[in-house]
Scaffold this active site. Structure first.
Site, PDB file in Angstrom:
ATOM      1  N   CYS A 164       2.133  -9.409  -9.592  1.00 45.24           N
ATOM      2  CA  CYS A 164       1.652 -10.015  -8.355  1.00 45.24           C
ATOM      3  C   CYS A 164       2.676 -11.014  -7.853  1.00 45.24           C
ATOM      4  O   CYS A 164       3.035 -11.952  -8.557  1.00 45.24           O
ATOM      5  CB  CYS A 164       0.323 -10.724  -8.547  1.00 45.24           C
ATOM      6  SG  CYS A 164      -0.213 -11.490  -7.000  1.00 45.24           S
ATOM      7  N   GLY A 200       1.821   3.079  -2.819  1.00 46.40           N
ATOM      8  CA  GLY A 200       2.685   2.366  -1.892  1.00 46.40           C
ATOM      9  C   GLY A 200       2.746   3.123  -0.583  1.00 46.40           C
ATOM     10  O   GLY A 200       3.452   4.110  -0.458  1.00 46.40           O
ATOM     11  N   THR A 247      -3.667  -0.224   1.175  1.00 45.58           N
ATOM     12  CA  THR A 247      -3.820  -0.738   2.540  1.00 45.58           C
ATOM     13  C   THR A 247      -4.599   0.215   3.455  1.00 45.58           C
ATOM     14  O   THR A 247      -5.360  -0.233   4.321  1.00 45.58           O
ATOM     15  CB  THR A 247      -2.415  -1.022   3.113  1.00 45.58           C
ATOM     16  OG1 THR A 247      -1.773  -1.966   2.244  1.00 45.58           O
ATOM     17  CG2 THR A 247      -2.479  -1.596   4.512  1.00 45.58           C
ATOM     18  N   LYS A 280       0.965  -2.095 -14.395  1.00 41.35           N
ATOM     19  CA  LYS A 280       1.346  -1.978 -12.981  1.00 41.35           C
ATOM     20  C   LYS A 280       2.655  -2.705 -12.739  1.00 41.35           C
ATOM     21  O   LYS A 280       2.750  -3.915 -12.907  1.00 41.35           O
ATOM     22  CB  LYS A 280       0.243  -2.557 -12.095  1.00 41.35           C
ATOM     23  CG  LYS A 280       0.517  -2.353 -10.610  1.00 41.35           C
ATOM     24  CD  LYS A 280      -0.748  -2.547  -9.809  1.00 41.35           C
ATOM     25  CE  LYS A 280      -0.493  -2.394  -8.334  1.00 41.35           C
ATOM     26  NZ  LYS A 280      -1.733  -2.560  -7.559  1.00 41.35           N
ATOM     27  N   ILE A 331       3.967   1.529  -6.995  1.00 44.35           N
ATOM     28  CA  ILE A 331       4.474   0.182  -7.133  1.00 44.35           C
ATOM     29  C   ILE A 331       3.459  -0.854  -6.648  1.00 44.35           C
ATOM     30  O   ILE A 331       2.562  -0.524  -5.874  1.00 44.35           O
ATOM     31  CB  ILE A 331       5.776  -0.025  -6.301  1.00 44.35           C
ATOM     32  CG1 ILE A 331       5.540   0.303  -4.826  1.00 44.35           C
ATOM     33  CG2 ILE A 331       6.905   0.814  -6.845  1.00 44.35           C
ATOM     34  CD1 ILE A 331       6.732   0.062  -3.900  1.00 44.35           C
ATOM     35  N   ASN A 332       3.655  -2.081  -7.086  1.00 38.38           N
ATOM     36  CA  ASN A 332       2.971  -3.197  -6.460  1.00 38.38           C
ATOM     37  C   ASN A 332       3.742  -3.539  -5.178  1.00 38.38           C
ATOM     38  O   ASN A 332       4.690  -2.851  -4.813  1.00 38.38           O
ATOM     39  CB  ASN A 332       2.923  -4.396  -7.426  1.00 38.38           C
ATOM     40  CG  ASN A 332       1.717  -5.289  -7.149  1.00 38.38           C
ATOM     41  OD1 ASN A 332       1.362  -5.541  -5.992  1.00 38.38           O
ATOM     42  ND2 ASN A 332       1.083  -5.783  -8.196  1.00 38.38           N
TER      43      ASN A 332
HETATM   44  C1  LIG Z   1      -4.596  -7.546   0.498  1.00 33.78           C
HETATM   45  C2  LIG Z   1      -4.036  -6.963  -0.756  1.00 33.78           C
HETATM   46  C3  LIG Z   1      -4.459  -7.448  -1.994  1.00 33.78           C
HETATM   47  C4  LIG Z   1      -3.954  -6.929  -3.170  1.00 33.78           C
HETATM   48  N1  LIG Z   1      -4.400  -7.410  -4.366  1.00 33.78           N
HETATM   49  C5  LIG Z   1      -3.951  -6.870  -5.534  1.00 33.78           C
HETATM   50  C6  LIG Z   1      -4.462  -7.301  -6.787  1.00 33.78           C
HETATM   51  O1  LIG Z   1      -5.327  -8.165  -6.872  1.00 33.78           O
HETATM   52  N2  LIG Z   1      -3.959  -6.739  -7.909  1.00 33.78           N
HETATM   53  C7  LIG Z   1      -3.012  -5.764  -7.876  1.00 33.78           C
HETATM   54  O2  LIG Z   1      -2.612  -5.274  -8.925  1.00 33.78           O
HETATM   55  N3  LIG Z   1      -2.521  -5.322  -6.701  1.00 33.78           N
HETATM   56  C8  LIG Z   1      -2.964  -5.854  -5.523  1.00 33.78           C
HETATM   57  N4  LIG Z   1      -2.474  -5.393  -4.323  1.00 33.78           N
HETATM   58  C9  LIG Z   1      -1.414  -4.367  -4.313  1.00 33.78           C
HETATM   59  C10 LIG Z   1      -1.965  -2.967  -4.082  1.00 33.78           C
HETATM   60  O3  LIG Z   1      -2.840  -2.571  -5.119  1.00 33.78           O
HETATM   61  C11 LIG Z   1      -0.835  -1.953  -3.958  1.00 33.78           C
HETATM   62  O4  LIG Z   1      -0.071  -1.959  -5.139  1.00 33.78           O
HETATM   63  C12 LIG Z   1       0.103  -2.216  -2.802  1.00 33.78           C
HETATM   64  O5  LIG Z   1      -0.604  -2.721  -1.700  1.00 33.78           O
HETATM   65  C13 LIG Z   1       0.902  -1.000  -2.377  1.00 33.78           C
HETATM   66  O6  LIG Z   1       0.057   0.051  -1.959  1.00 33.78           O
HETATM   67  P1  LIG Z   1      -0.364   0.297  -0.421  1.00 33.78           P
HETATM   68  O7  LIG Z   1       0.906   0.280   0.386  1.00 33.78           O
HETATM   69  O8  LIG Z   1      -1.050   1.618  -0.415  1.00 33.78           O
HETATM   70  O9  LIG Z   1      -1.245  -0.814  -0.034  1.00 33.78           O
HETATM   71  C14 LIG Z   1      -2.977  -5.901  -3.120  1.00 33.78           C
HETATM   72  C15 LIG Z   1      -2.562  -5.408  -1.885  1.00 33.78           C
HETATM   73  C16 LIG Z   1      -3.077  -5.911  -0.703  1.00 33.78           C
HETATM   74  C17 LIG Z   1      -2.598  -5.354   0.601  1.00 33.78           C
END
Ligand SMILES: Cc1cc2nc3c(=O)[nH]c(=O)nc-3n(C[C@H](O)[C@H](O)[C@H](O)COP(=O)(O)O)c2cc1C
Ligand SMILES: Cc1cc2nc3c(=O)[nH]c(=O)nc-3n(C[C@H](O)[C@H](O)[C@H](O)COP(=O)(O)OP(=O)(O)OC[C@H]3O[C@@H](n4cnc5c(N)ncnc54)[C@H](O)[C@@H]3O)c2cc1C
Ligand code: FES
Lengths: 305, 251
Positions: free
Chosen positions: A132, A245, A268, A167, A193-194
Site C-alpha cells: 500500500c 490493474g 476501479t 500482493k 499489481i497494486n
Molecule cells: C480506492 C482504492 C482503495 C484501495 N484499497 C486497497 C486496499 O485496501 N488493499 C489493497 O491491497 N489494495 C487496495 N487497492 C488497490 C486495488 O486492489 C488494485 O490493486 C489497484 O487499484 C489496481 O487495480 P485497478 O486498476 O483495477 O483498480 C485500492 C484501490 C483503490 C482505487
C-alpha cells in the site's frame, strides 16, 4: 456454452471462475451485493484489514486523472475484531470464495491478524498487502524490500494452513525477484499489481489535489504496466499469478490470462460499473466458445512471443 | 439503489452554463427521496472514467430531474446530450433530508447550484410553511424555479438583497420571532460554513447537504470522508450523507 469449464486453481485454492473483485474496491461486500450477484463470481477480496481499526487519511482522498484515479485512502478499515463480529456473518451468506486481505505496520501485526482470522471457516485464503503506497509505516516500506517480503511470507506461512497470496508492489525495479522470494518462503501465489505511486497538482493553487500529496494510481491508465509486470513474473518464476490493474472488461481480463494470470481481479471498474465482474465472467465464457476453448485455464500463459 | 438506463426526455437551458434535464427513470423515481443523489455515467467510453454525482432535483411521475452547471469536461458532455439519448444512472444514493417532525416553518437556504435538491423537497412540504432564501454571485445564477416564497440575495446586489442568504435568514428569524422551524441547506462550502456557525451559536435546527469528490457514490471506495465533530473519525458523504445535521460535521 454451458460446457465450458471456467474453473481455475490458485495453488490449492479452487475458483469456479477466475474473476475476483479487488481489495479496497468492494468494501466488505454488503453495498455492492445490492447491485450485482456476487455468488456468480470467482470470489471477492475484502478491504485491507489491520489488527486495530484505522480511520484513514483526511480528505481529499481521491482525484480523477487521465484514464485513472489517484487514491490515498490510508487503509481506513474496521479492524479484525469488528470484521469478525459484524462483517463475517454477512460474507458467509454470499456463497462465494472469500479472500481476506491484511495490511499491517509490522511483521508481528501481519502474523497476529492471520492467527486470529485463520480459524474463521468463511475465509478461504489470505492476501497479504505488502504494497500500500499510502500509509507511512508498513505498506511500501515492506513492499520495496526483498528481505521484508521474504520474512513476512515465511512468518505468515507458519501461522496458517490456508493459501497465502502476496500482493506485490509495481513500484520496484524487478518484480520477478519479489515473486521468487514469495515462492521460496512458501507463498502460494502473488497478486500483481497494486497501485503505482502518482501525484497531481492544481496549477492555480499550486497545491496537491490529494491531501496526502501522493496517492496510488489505478484504472485503465495502469493496465500496460500491469500486463508487463505479470508477464515478467510469468517468464521468470513458476508461481500462480493473480493479475490486476486497469481491468474494465472481459478483453482486458483475457489479456491478463494470456500473459500468465491464473485469475484476475477487478478494482476501479467496480466504482463505475458494479456489475463489471459478472459481465467479465460472461464475456470470457462467450470468448471461449467462439475460440473453441473448452477449459478457460488453457488460456493461462498462452502468449505467443 | 439500482442502475437504470434512462432516456433523456427534455433539456432546458436556464442560464449561460446552467441546464435542467428530465430523464425517464421509473424505478429510481419510485425510490427517490428529497436530498438523495444519483451517480451518472456521462459517456459510454472510459472518458471521463468516473461517474458524476448530481442531486435529484425533482420527481414527476416516472421521470426525474437534474439541475447542473457546466463545471468541467463531464458536465460539458452531459450538457451536450440530445433528446432520446440513454444515460446510465446509479441511484438513488445516500440519505435525504429528514423533514418529518412538528416544526411549523421549513426554511430553505440555497446558494447557486445548491438550489438543485429543493424543488423535490418543497413538493413534500405541503403541511409546512415554506420560505426560501436563494443566493448567488449575481442574478443570472439565482435558481428559484419551483421554490416557494423566495427571497434572493446576490453578492453584487443585481437581484434582491445585496449580501448573503445567511444574513437574510437570521434577519427573518429575528424579525418574525420564529421558534418552530427547521433549516434545509445546500450550496458552496463557504456559505455552509457561515450557516453552520450561526446555527451552532443559536442552536438552530439545521440540515446541510454537502459535496466532495466521489468515486463510487455508494460506500465501497472510502473516497469521500467528512470529519465528524464528536471525535469519532470520519463519515462517508455518499453513504452516511450527503445530508448531515449542521453540527455533526466539520466543513
Ligand atoms: C480506492 C482504492 C482503495 C484501495 N484499497 C486497497 C486496499 O485496501 N488493499 C489493497 O491491497 N489494495 C487496495 N487497492 C488497490 C486495488 O486492489 C488494485 O490493486 C489497484 O487499484 C489496481 O487495480 P485497478 O486498476 O483495477 O483498480 C485500492 C484501490 C483503490 C482505487
Ligand atoms: C452529492 C453531490 C451532489 C451534487 N449535486 C449537484 C447538482 O445537483 N448540480 C450540480 O451542478 N452539481 C452537483 N454536484 C457537483 C458535481 O458533481 C460536479 O460539478 C461534477 O462532478 C463536475 O464534473 P466535471 O467533469 O464537469 O468537472 P471536473 O472538474 O472536470 O471533474 C470533476 C472531478 O472532480 C471531482 N469533484 C467533483 N466535485 C467535487 C468537489 N466538490 N470537490 C472536489 N472534487 C470534486 C469529481 O470526483 C470528478 O472526478 C454534486 C456533487 C455531489 C458530491
Ligand atoms: S464515494 Fe466511494 S465511498 Fe463515498
Amino acid at each position: 456454452m454451458s460446457k465450458i469449464d471456467l474453473s481455475v486453481n490458485i495453488g490449492s485454492l479452487k475458483l469456479k471462475n477466475p474473476v475476483l473483485l479487488a481489495s479496497g474496491t468492494v468494501g466488505y461486500g454488503n453495498e455492492i451485493s445490492q447491485l450485482t450477484d456476487i455468488s456468480k463470481l470467482g470470489g471477492i477480496v475484502t478491504k485491507s484489514l489491520s489488527l486495530k481499526p484505522r480511520k484513514g487519511n483526511p480528505p481529499q482522498r481521491i482525484v480523477e486523472t487521465p484514464s485513472g484515479m489517484l487514491n490515498a485512502i490510508g487503509l481506513a478499515n474496521v479492524g479484525v475484531e469488528v470484521f469478525i463480529k459484524e462483517k463475517i456473518p454477512f460474507l458467509k451468506e454470499l456463497n462465494t470464495t472469500l479472500i481476506c486481505n491484511i495490511a499491517a505496520s509490522s511483521i508481528e501485526e501481519y502474523v497476529e491478524c492471520v492467527k486470529i482470522l485463520t480459524s474463521e471457516e468463511t475465509i478461504q485464503a489470505f492476501e497479504i498487502n505488502v504494497s500500500c503506497p499510502n500509509v507511512r509505516e508498513g505498506g511500501l516500506i515492506f513492499g520495496n524490500d526483498l528481505s521484508s517480503v521474504g520474512r513476512i511470507t515465511e512468518q505468515v506461512r507458519a501461522a496458517t494452513n490456508k493459501p497465502i497470496i502476496i500482493k506485490l508492489s509495481p513500484n520496484v525495479p524487478k518484480i520477478a525477484d519479489f515473486a521468487e522470494i514469495v515462492k521460496k518462503e512458501g507463498g502460494d501465489a502473488v497478486s500483481a499489481i497494486n497501485t503505482l505511486v502518482g501525484a497531481s497538482f492544481d496549477i492555480y493553487t499550486r497545491k496537491p489535489k490529494i491531501k496526502n500529496v501522493t496517492g496510488g494510481l489505478s484504472g485503465p491508465a495502469i493496465k500496460p504496466v500491469a500486463i508487463a509486470k505479470v508477464l515478467e513474473i510469468k517468464r521468470n518464476v513458476d508461481i500462480p499469478i493473480i493479475g490486476l490493474g486497469g481491468i474494465m472488461n472481459w478483453k482486458d481480463a483475457a489479456e491478463f490470462m494470456i500473459v500468465g494470470a491464473s485469475a484476475i481481479q477487478v478494482g476501479t471498474a467496480n466504482f463505475i460499473n458494479p456489475n463489471a465482474g459478472n459481465e467479465i465472467v460472461d464475456g470470457l465464457e462467450e470468448f471461449c466458445s467462439q475460440q473453441k476453448i473448452i477449459k478457460l485455464s488453457e488460456m493461462i500463459g498462452s502468449y505467443q512471443i | 439503489m439500482l442502475i437504470e438506463k434512462s432516456i433523456l426526455e427534455a433539456k432546458r437551458q436556464l442560464g449561460e452554463r446552467i441546464f435542467q434535464i428530465k430523464l425517464f427513470s421509473p424505478r429510481i423515481a419510485k425510490l427517490a427521496k428529497p436530498g438523495q443523489f444519483c451517480n451518472i455515467k456521462v459517456s459510454e467510453s472510459d472518458f471521463p472514467l468516473l461517474r458524476r454525482p448530481f442531486s435529484i432535483s425533482n420527481v414527476e411521475g416516472d421521470s426525474i430531474y437534474f439541475l447542473f452547471d457546466i463545471h468541467g469536461e463531464g458536465t460539458k458532455i452531459l450538457s451536450e446530450k440530445s433528446l432520446g439519448d440513454e444515460l446510465d444512472i446509479l441511484g438513488p444514493l445516500g440519505n435525504g433530508f429528514n423533514y418529518d417532525g412538528d416544526y411549523s416553518t421549513a426554511i430553505i437556504v440555497a446558494g447557486g447550484l445548491g438550489s438543485a435538491p429543493f424543488p423535490f423537497l418543497t413538493s413534500k412540504l405541503d403541511k409546512k410553511k415554506v420560505v426560501s432564501f436563494v443566493g448567488a454571485r449575481n442574478s443570472s445564477l439565482v435558481l428559484t424555479e419551483d421554490l416557494l416564497n423566495v427571497q434572493a440575495a446576490t453578492d453584487d446586489g443585481s437581484l434582491g438583497f445585496k449580501g448573503t442568504v445567511v444574513e437574510l435568514l437570521t434577519d427573518y428569524v429575528e424579525k418574525n420571532n420564529l421558534t418552530s422551524f427547521r433549516i434545509f441547506s445546500c450550496g458552496p462550502n463557504p456559505m455552509l460554513k457561515a450557516l453552520q456557525q450561526i446555527c451552532i451559536e443559536r442552536n438552530y435546527d439545521c440540515q446541510i447537504s454537502i459535496e466532495c469528490a466521489m468515486a463510487c457514490g455508494f460506500g465501497i471506495c472510502q473516497g469521500c470522508p467528512v470529519e465528524t465533530t464528536n471525535g469519532e473519525g470520519y463519515k462517508l458523504v455518499c453513504k452516511d450523507g450527503p445530508v448531515f445535521e449542521a453540527k455533526e460535521v466539520k466543513l
